[in-house]
Scaffold this active site. Structure first.
Site, mmCIF file in Angstrom:
data_model
loop_
_atom_site.group_PDB
_atom_site.id
_atom_site.type_symbol
_atom_site.label_atom_id
_atom_site.label_comp_id
_atom_site.label_asym_id
_atom_site.label_seq_id
_atom_site.Cartn_x
_atom_site.Cartn_y
_atom_site.Cartn_z
ATOM 1 N N TYR A 52 6.060 33.278 27.761
ATOM 2 C CA TYR A 52 6.857 34.310 27.080
ATOM 3 C C TYR A 52 8.024 33.676 26.313
ATOM 4 C CZ TYR A 52 9.585 38.720 26.838
ATOM 5 O OH TYR A 52 10.304 39.830 26.426
ATOM 6 N N GLN A 103 13.355 31.106 31.093
ATOM 7 C CA GLN A 103 13.366 31.873 32.333
ATOM 8 C C GLN A 103 12.300 31.342 33.282
ATOM 9 O OE1 GLN A 103 14.736 33.199 34.690
ATOM 10 N NE2 GLN A 103 15.169 35.303 34.075
ATOM 11 N N GLN A 154 8.406 32.105 33.035
ATOM 12 C CA GLN A 154 8.111 32.681 31.721
ATOM 13 C C GLN A 154 7.943 31.605 30.635
ATOM 14 O OE1 GLN A 154 10.981 35.833 30.751
ATOM 15 N NE2 GLN A 154 9.437 37.289 31.473
HETATM 16 P P1 NDP Z 1 6.846 48.183 26.871
HETATM 17 O O1 NDP Z 1 5.893 47.521 27.810
HETATM 18 O O2 NDP Z 1 7.539 49.435 27.276
HETATM 19 O O3 NDP Z 1 6.108 48.469 25.473
HETATM 20 C C1 NDP Z 1 5.311 47.496 24.862
HETATM 21 C C2 NDP Z 1 4.607 48.131 23.686
HETATM 22 O O4 NDP Z 1 3.808 47.111 23.037
HETATM 23 C C3 NDP Z 1 3.637 49.244 24.073
HETATM 24 O O5 NDP Z 1 3.671 50.262 23.093
HETATM 25 C C4 NDP Z 1 2.284 48.541 24.044
HETATM 26 O O6 NDP Z 1 1.207 49.400 23.774
HETATM 27 C C5 NDP Z 1 2.495 47.602 22.869
HETATM 28 N N1 NDP Z 1 1.521 46.521 22.862
HETATM 29 C C6 NDP Z 1 1.317 45.580 23.812
HETATM 30 N N2 NDP Z 1 0.302 44.773 23.458
HETATM 31 C C7 NDP Z 1 -0.142 45.203 22.253
HETATM 32 C C8 NDP Z 1 -1.172 44.791 21.369
HETATM 33 N N3 NDP Z 1 -1.971 43.750 21.628
HETATM 34 N N4 NDP Z 1 -1.343 45.477 20.217
HETATM 35 C C9 NDP Z 1 -0.559 46.531 19.929
HETATM 36 N N5 NDP Z 1 0.427 46.986 20.713
HETATM 37 C C10 NDP Z 1 0.635 46.324 21.876
HETATM 38 O O7 NDP Z 1 7.883 47.040 26.490
HETATM 39 P P2 NDP Z 1 9.417 47.135 26.041
HETATM 40 O O8 NDP Z 1 9.639 48.361 25.240
HETATM 41 O O9 NDP Z 1 10.254 46.851 27.214
HETATM 42 O O10 NDP Z 1 9.510 45.851 25.088
HETATM 43 C C11 NDP Z 1 9.421 45.924 23.672
HETATM 44 C C12 NDP Z 1 9.697 44.534 23.100
HETATM 45 O O11 NDP Z 1 10.998 44.112 23.522
HETATM 46 C C13 NDP Z 1 8.724 43.468 23.599
HETATM 47 O O12 NDP Z 1 8.417 42.572 22.555
HETATM 48 C C14 NDP Z 1 9.503 42.756 24.686
HETATM 49 O O13 NDP Z 1 9.074 41.441 24.874
HETATM 50 C C15 NDP Z 1 10.913 42.832 24.109
HETATM 51 N N6 NDP Z 1 11.962 42.696 25.118
HETATM 52 C C16 NDP Z 1 12.065 43.601 26.136
HETATM 53 C C17 NDP Z 1 13.075 43.464 27.073
HETATM 54 C C18 NDP Z 1 13.263 44.436 28.171
HETATM 55 O O14 NDP Z 1 14.168 44.192 28.981
HETATM 56 N N7 NDP Z 1 12.500 45.514 28.284
HETATM 57 C C19 NDP Z 1 14.018 42.338 27.003
HETATM 58 C C20 NDP Z 1 13.830 41.472 25.879
HETATM 59 C C21 NDP Z 1 12.831 41.655 24.983
HETATM 60 P P3 NDP Z 1 0.119 49.811 24.909
HETATM 61 O O15 NDP Z 1 0.633 51.083 25.482
HETATM 62 O O16 NDP Z 1 -1.143 49.950 24.123
HETATM 63 O O17 NDP Z 1 0.068 48.693 25.909
#
Ligand code: NDP
Length: 246
Positions: free
Chosen positions: A152, A146, A149
Site C-alpha cells: 500500500y 506503515q 503495508q
Molecule cells: P472505502 O473502502 O470506503 O472505498 C473504496 C472505494 O473504492 C469503493 O467505492 C470501492 O468500490 C472502490 N474500489 C475499490 N477497488 C476498485 C476497483 N478495482 N475498481 C473500481 N473501484 C474500486 O475506502 P475509503 O473511502 O476509506 O478510501 C478512499 C481512498 O482514500 C482510498 O484510495 C484509500 O487508500 C485512501 N485513504 C483512506 C484513508 C482512510 O483512513 N480511510 C487514509 C488514507 C488514504 P467497491 O464497493 O466496488 O469495492
C-alpha cells in the site's frame, strides 16, 4: 463557479461519497464508477434521498479496458471529464515477509496502475480544452510508511511521483495535478483495523481523533476551484497533525 463534469473513482466508498457530495454541492455534475450494480443502485438511491443526483457508470479501475470504457460512458452521459479524482483504493495488509504476490499485485493494480488506466483516457481532452484538475487520493502511509503495508505504501508513494511529473507536463495547458494525503479517516477501511490497533493510532494523532470523510472532501473542493490554478504538483496533508513536515 463554473459547473464542470467530475469523475470520482470509488465514489461509493466512505471518502468518495463525501467527495461526490461536496463537488455536487459546488454545482458540478458528478459521476462515479461501480463494480456491483445492485450495491451501487442502493447507494445511488440513498444519495437521491439526500438530494444528490450522481451518475453511475460501470468500471474496474484496475483494468485498462474497463477504465477506458468507464471514461467513455461518462463522456456519453455528461460530456468530457474536466475534474478527475483518483480515489478508488484497497488494502491487503500483512508484513512483507508473509506477503503473497497476489496481495502485492492487487494493491499495486488497484491503487497505482489505476491512476494510469483512468488518467490516460482523459488527459488529452483536458490538454485540448485547456482546463483540467487531476487529484490523487494518496495516504499518510505513502509518506511515512506503515508496518504491514509495504504494498500500500509503495503504491501511495508512487502516486506522488506520478503527480509531480504529470503536473510538469501539463502546467502549460491549464491543468493542475495534485495529491491529497489523508491521515486515518473513519471509513470502513479504517474501522476494519482491529480496535486495539485503532486506539494506538488515535493516541498518536495530535488532534486526538480520526478524520471525517468531509474533511478530505473539503481539500478536493479547494484544489478544484478556479482560484487554485497556481497550485500544482503539491501534496496536501489532511491528517490531524499525525505526520508533519517531509
Ligand atoms: P472505502 O473502502 O470506503 O472505498 C473504496 C472505494 O473504492 C469503493 O467505492 C470501492 O468500490 C472502490 N474500489 C475499490 N477497488 C476498485 C476497483 N478495482 N475498481 C473500481 N473501484 C474500486 O475506502 P475509503 O473511502 O476509506 O478510501 C478512499 C481512498 O482514500 C482510498 O484510495 C484509500 O487508500 C485512501 N485513504 C483512506 C484513508 C482512510 O483512513 N480511510 C487514509 C488514507 C488514504 P467497491 O464497493 O466496488 O469495492
Amino acid at each position: 463557479m463554473t459547473s464542470r463534469v467530475a469523475l470520482v473513482t470509488g465514489g461509493t466508498g466512505g471518502i468518495g461519497t463525501a467527495i461526490c457530495q461536496r463537488l455536487a454541492d459546488q454545482g458540478h455534475q458528478v459521476a462515479t464508477n461501480y463494480r456491483d450494480h445492485a450495491k451501487a443502485l442502493a447507494w445511488q438511491q440513498a444519495m437521491a434521498a439526500r438530494g444528490y443526483a450522481i451518475t453511475l457508470v460501470p468500471g474496474d479501475v484496475a483494468s485498462p479496458d474497463s477504465a477506458e470504457a468507464m471514461i467513455r460512458a461518462v463522456e456519453a452521459e455528461l460530456g468530457p471529464v474536466e475534474i478527475l479524482v483518483n480515489n478508488a483504493g484497497i488494502t491487503r495488509d500483512t508484513t512483507f515477509h508473509r506477503m503473497r504476490a497476489e496481495q502485492w499485485h492487487e494493491v499495486i493494480n488497484t491503487n497505482l496502475n489505476s491512476v494510469f488506466n483512468v488518467t490516460r483516457p482523459v488527459i488529452e481532452g483536458m490538454r485540448r480544452r485547456g482546463w483540467g484538475r487531476v487529484i490523487q487520493i494518496s495516504s499518510i502511509n505513502g509518506l511515512k510508511g506503515q508496518y504491514g503495508q509495504a504494498n500500500y505504501a509503495a503504491a501511495k508513494a508512487g502516486m506522488h511521483g506520478f503527480t509531480i511529473s504529470l503536473a510538469r507536463e501539463n502546467a502549460g495547458f491549464g491543468i493542475t495535478v495534485n495529491t491529497i494525503s489523508p491521515g486515518y479517516v473513519a471509513t470502513d477501511m479504517v474501522m476494519a483495523v482491529p480496535e486495539e490497533v485503532r486506539a494506538k493510532i488515535i493516541a498518536d494523532i495530535p488532534t486526538g481523533r480520526l478524520g471525517k470523510p468531509e474533511e478530505i472532501a473539503y481539500g478536493v473542493s479547494f484544489l478544484v476551484a478556479d482560484e487554485a490554478a497556481w497550485i500544482t504538483g503539491s501534496n496536501l496533508d489532511i491528517n490531524g497533525g499525525h505526520h508533519m513536515g517531509w
